[in-house]
Design a protein around this motif. Structure first.
Motif, PDB file in Angstrom:
ATOM      1  N   THR A  15       0.724  -1.305  -0.049  1.00  9.45           N
ATOM      2  CA  THR A  15       0.079   0.033   0.086  1.00  9.45           C
ATOM      3  C   THR A  15       0.710   1.160   0.176  1.00  9.45           C
ATOM      4  O   THR A  15       0.180   2.169   0.348  1.00  9.45           O
ATOM      5  N   LYS A  17       3.598   1.869   1.775  1.00  8.57           N
ATOM      6  CA  LYS A  17       4.181   2.197   3.142  1.00  8.57           C
ATOM      7  C   LYS A  17       5.836   2.691   3.096  1.00  8.57           C
ATOM      8  O   LYS A  17       6.209   3.772   3.566  1.00  8.57           O
ATOM      9  N   THR A  18       6.521   1.654   2.339  1.00  8.27           N
ATOM     10  CA  THR A  18       7.851   2.011   2.310  1.00  8.27           C
ATOM     11  C   THR A  18       8.110   3.024   1.278  1.00  8.27           C
ATOM     12  O   THR A  18       8.845   4.236   1.690  1.00  8.27           O
ATOM     13  N   THR A  19       7.487   3.352   0.160  1.00 10.32           N
ATOM     14  CA  THR A  19       7.482   4.482  -0.632  1.00 10.32           C
ATOM     15  C   THR A  19       7.244   5.831   0.070  1.00 10.32           C
ATOM     16  O   THR A  19       7.890   6.637  -0.104  1.00 10.32           O
ATOM     17  N   ASP A 213       2.415   6.955 -10.373  1.00  7.93           N
ATOM     18  CA  ASP A 213       3.546   7.817 -11.076  1.00  7.93           C
ATOM     19  C   ASP A 213       4.598   6.767 -11.541  1.00  7.93           C
ATOM     20  O   ASP A 213       5.339   6.047 -10.563  1.00  7.93           O
TER      21      ASP A 213
HETATM   22  N1  LIG Z   1       2.902   6.599  -6.571  1.00 10.24           N
HETATM   23  C1  LIG Z   1       3.262   5.594  -6.943  1.00 10.24           C
HETATM   24  N2  LIG Z   1       3.103   5.448  -8.297  1.00 10.24           N
HETATM   25  C2  LIG Z   1       3.208   4.145  -8.922  1.00 10.24           C
HETATM   26  N3  LIG Z   1       3.674   3.037  -8.129  1.00 10.24           N
HETATM   27  C3  LIG Z   1       4.082   3.157  -6.901  1.00 10.24           C
HETATM   28  C4  LIG Z   1       3.639   4.501  -6.183  1.00 10.24           C
HETATM   29  N4  LIG Z   1       3.922   4.261  -4.955  1.00 10.24           N
HETATM   30  C5  LIG Z   1       4.456   3.061  -4.799  1.00 10.24           C
HETATM   31  N5  LIG Z   1       4.499   2.208  -5.747  1.00 10.24           N
HETATM   32  C6  LIG Z   1       4.884   0.837  -6.147  1.00 10.24           C
HETATM   33  O1  LIG Z   1       3.815   0.199  -5.435  1.00 10.24           O
HETATM   34  C7  LIG Z   1       4.567  -0.970  -5.008  1.00 10.24           C
HETATM   35  C8  LIG Z   1       4.349  -1.131  -3.478  1.00 10.24           C
HETATM   36  O2  LIG Z   1       4.888  -0.204  -2.867  1.00 10.24           O
HETATM   37  P1  LIG Z   1       5.627  -0.052  -1.255  1.00 10.24           P
HETATM   38  O3  LIG Z   1       6.505  -1.262  -1.351  1.00 10.24           O
HETATM   39  O4  LIG Z   1       5.835   1.185  -0.940  1.00 10.24           O
HETATM   40  O5  LIG Z   1       4.472  -0.999  -0.479  1.00 10.24           O
HETATM   41  P2  LIG Z   1       4.448  -1.282   1.073  1.00 10.24           P
HETATM   42  O6  LIG Z   1       3.344  -0.979   1.269  1.00 10.24           O
HETATM   43  O7  LIG Z   1       5.599  -1.053   1.719  1.00 10.24           O
HETATM   44  O8  LIG Z   1       4.517  -2.951   0.669  1.00 10.24           O
HETATM   45  P3  LIG Z   1       4.744  -3.940   1.748  1.00 10.24           P
HETATM   46  O9  LIG Z   1       3.392  -4.229   2.400  1.00 10.24           O
HETATM   47  O10 LIG Z   1       5.253  -5.053   0.938  1.00 10.24           O
HETATM   48  O11 LIG Z   1       5.731  -3.558   2.737  1.00 10.24           O
HETATM   49  C9  LIG Z   1       6.147  -0.802  -5.319  1.00 10.24           C
HETATM   50  O12 LIG Z   1       6.344  -1.461  -6.285  1.00 10.24           O
HETATM   51  C10 LIG Z   1       6.160   0.686  -5.314  1.00 10.24           C
HETATM   52  O13 LIG Z   1       7.117   0.791  -6.631  1.00 10.24           O
END
Ligand SMILES: Nc1ncnc2c1ncn2[C@@H]1O[C@H](COP(=O)(O)OP(=O)(O)OP(=O)(O)O)[C@@H](O)[C@H]1O
Ligand SMILES: [Mg+2]
Length: 250
Positions: A15, A17-19, A213
Motif C-alpha cells: 500500500t 508504506k515504504t515509498t 507515477d
Molecule cells: N505513487 C506511486 N506510483 C506508482 N507506483 C507506486 C507508487 N507508490 C508505490 N508504488 C509501487 O507500489 C509497490 C508497493 O509499494 P511499497 O513497497 O511502498 O508498498 P508497501 O506497503 O511498503 O509494501 P509491503 O506491504 O510489501 O511492505 C512498489 O512496487 C512501488 O514502487
C-alpha cells in the motif's frame, strides 16, 4: 528537540508504506527537519530502496545489544537511515521470549529522541511483535491507502488494531491521518473512496494525494527516493505537499 515518532503502517501489503516513508522523509528533510528512518520490516525494502546493500551493522544488531545506534547510521539524501536485513526475522523470534517484549524498541529509542525532529518507522504488513514494538513507541500512525474497495477492509482492520494497541500498549497513540497513494484521478472510484473516507472515518484524510507515477516505480532501481530521482514528478510534488500539511500539524 523531542522527535515525533510516526509509524507508517497498514496491515495490508503493497500500500505504499515504504515509498511513503522514504519520500515523506526526504520531503521533511528538504524542509530543514532532522529525519531518521527506521526499517522495521525484515524484508528490508526500505534499505534496498535507498540503495544500501549488506550494511555492516543493522537494526537487528541494536536489538541484540551488539551495536549502538550510531554505528548503524547510513546518511542518505539529507536524512539518516537505520538499515535492516533478513536478520531482523531472528529478532522477531528472540523478542517472543523477552520479558518486556513489546517495549524493547521504546527503551532503545529513548536516547535518540533529542537528536531528531522526526523518526519514521517503516512497518511490515503484519501485526508482528516488531510492528507492536513500533506501535508502542509511536506517537502517531500514518496510513497510506490505495483507493480501492479492498483497502477499506484493510482500514477496518487498522482501526481495530489502533483501538487494541491503545487499550493494551500505548494509550497515547494517535492517527495522524490517511494519505491516498497510487491515485489515478481518471477513475471515478478514487473520488468515491475519498468521499467515503471523509464521511465515514474519524481520521484526517490529507488533501495531498500521491498520484500513480512511473518515476516512483523506477526510483528504487537507482537506489534513491523519487524526490531525488525525479524532483518535479507528480508524486514528488505530492509528497512535498504532504510534508507541508504534516508540518502544519506540529
Ligand atoms: N505513487 C506511486 N506510483 C506508482 N507506483 C507506486 C507508487 N507508490 C508505490 N508504488 C509501487 O507500489 C509497490 C508497493 O509499494 P511499497 O513497497 O511502498 O508498498 P508497501 O506497503 O511498503 O509494501 P509491503 O506491504 O510489501 O511492505 C512498489 O512496487 C512501488 O514502487
Ligand atoms: Mg514496505
Amino acid at each position: 528537540m523531542q522527535a515525533s515518532i510516526i509509524a507508517v503502517m497498514n496491515q495490508k501489503g503493497g500500500t505504499g508504506k515504504t515509498t511513503t516513508t522514504i519520500n515523506l522523509g526526504v520531503a521533511l528533510a528538504e524542509a530543514g527537519k532532522k529525519v531518521l528512518l527506521l526499517d522495521i520490516d525484515p524484508q528490508g525494502s526500505l534499505t534496498w530502496h535507498l540503495g544500501v546493500v549488506e550494511p555492516p551493522q543493522d537494526l537487528a544488531d541494536v536489538f541484540f545489544g551488539d551495536a549502538d545506534w550510531q554505528s548503524t547510521f547510513v546518511e542518505k539524501e539529507k536524512l539518516t537511515l537505520v538499515p535492516s536485513t533478513i536478520e531482523l526475522a531472528n529478532t522477531e523470534l528472540s523478542l517472543a521470549t523477552h520479558p518486556d517484549r513489546t517495549r524493547v524498541l521504546q527503551k532503545l529509542l529513548t536516547v535518540l529522541r533529542s537528536d531528531f525532529d522526526f523518526i519514521l518507522l517503516d512497518c511490515a504488513p503484519s501485526l508482528s511483535l516488531l510492528t507492536i514494538n513500533a506501535l508502542t513507541v509511536a506517537d502517531q500512525i500514518l496510513i497510506p491507502l490505495r483507493p480501492e474497495i479492498l483497502a477499506l477492509k484493510g482500514l477496518d482492520l487498522m482501526s481495530r488494531t489502533v483501538q487494541n494497541v491503545r487499550k493494551t500498549y500505548n494509550p497515547n497513540l494517535k492517527v495522524l491521518g490517511i494519505v491516498l497513494v497510487m491515485v489515478d484521478l481518471r477513475m471515478s472510484i478514487t473520488k468515491e473512496i475519498y468521499e467515503y473516507l471523509i464521511e465515514q472515518t474519524p481520521y484526517k484524510v490529507f488533501d495531498a494525494h500521491i498520484e500513480l507515477d512511473e518515476k516512483t516505480i523506477e526510483a528504487p532501481s537507482f537506489g534513491t527516493s523519487t524526490l531525488s530521482y525525479a524532483p518535479d514528478s507528480l508524486s514528488s510534488r505530492a509528497y512535498r505537499r504532504l510534508a507541508k500539511e504534516i508540518l502544519e500539524l506540529f
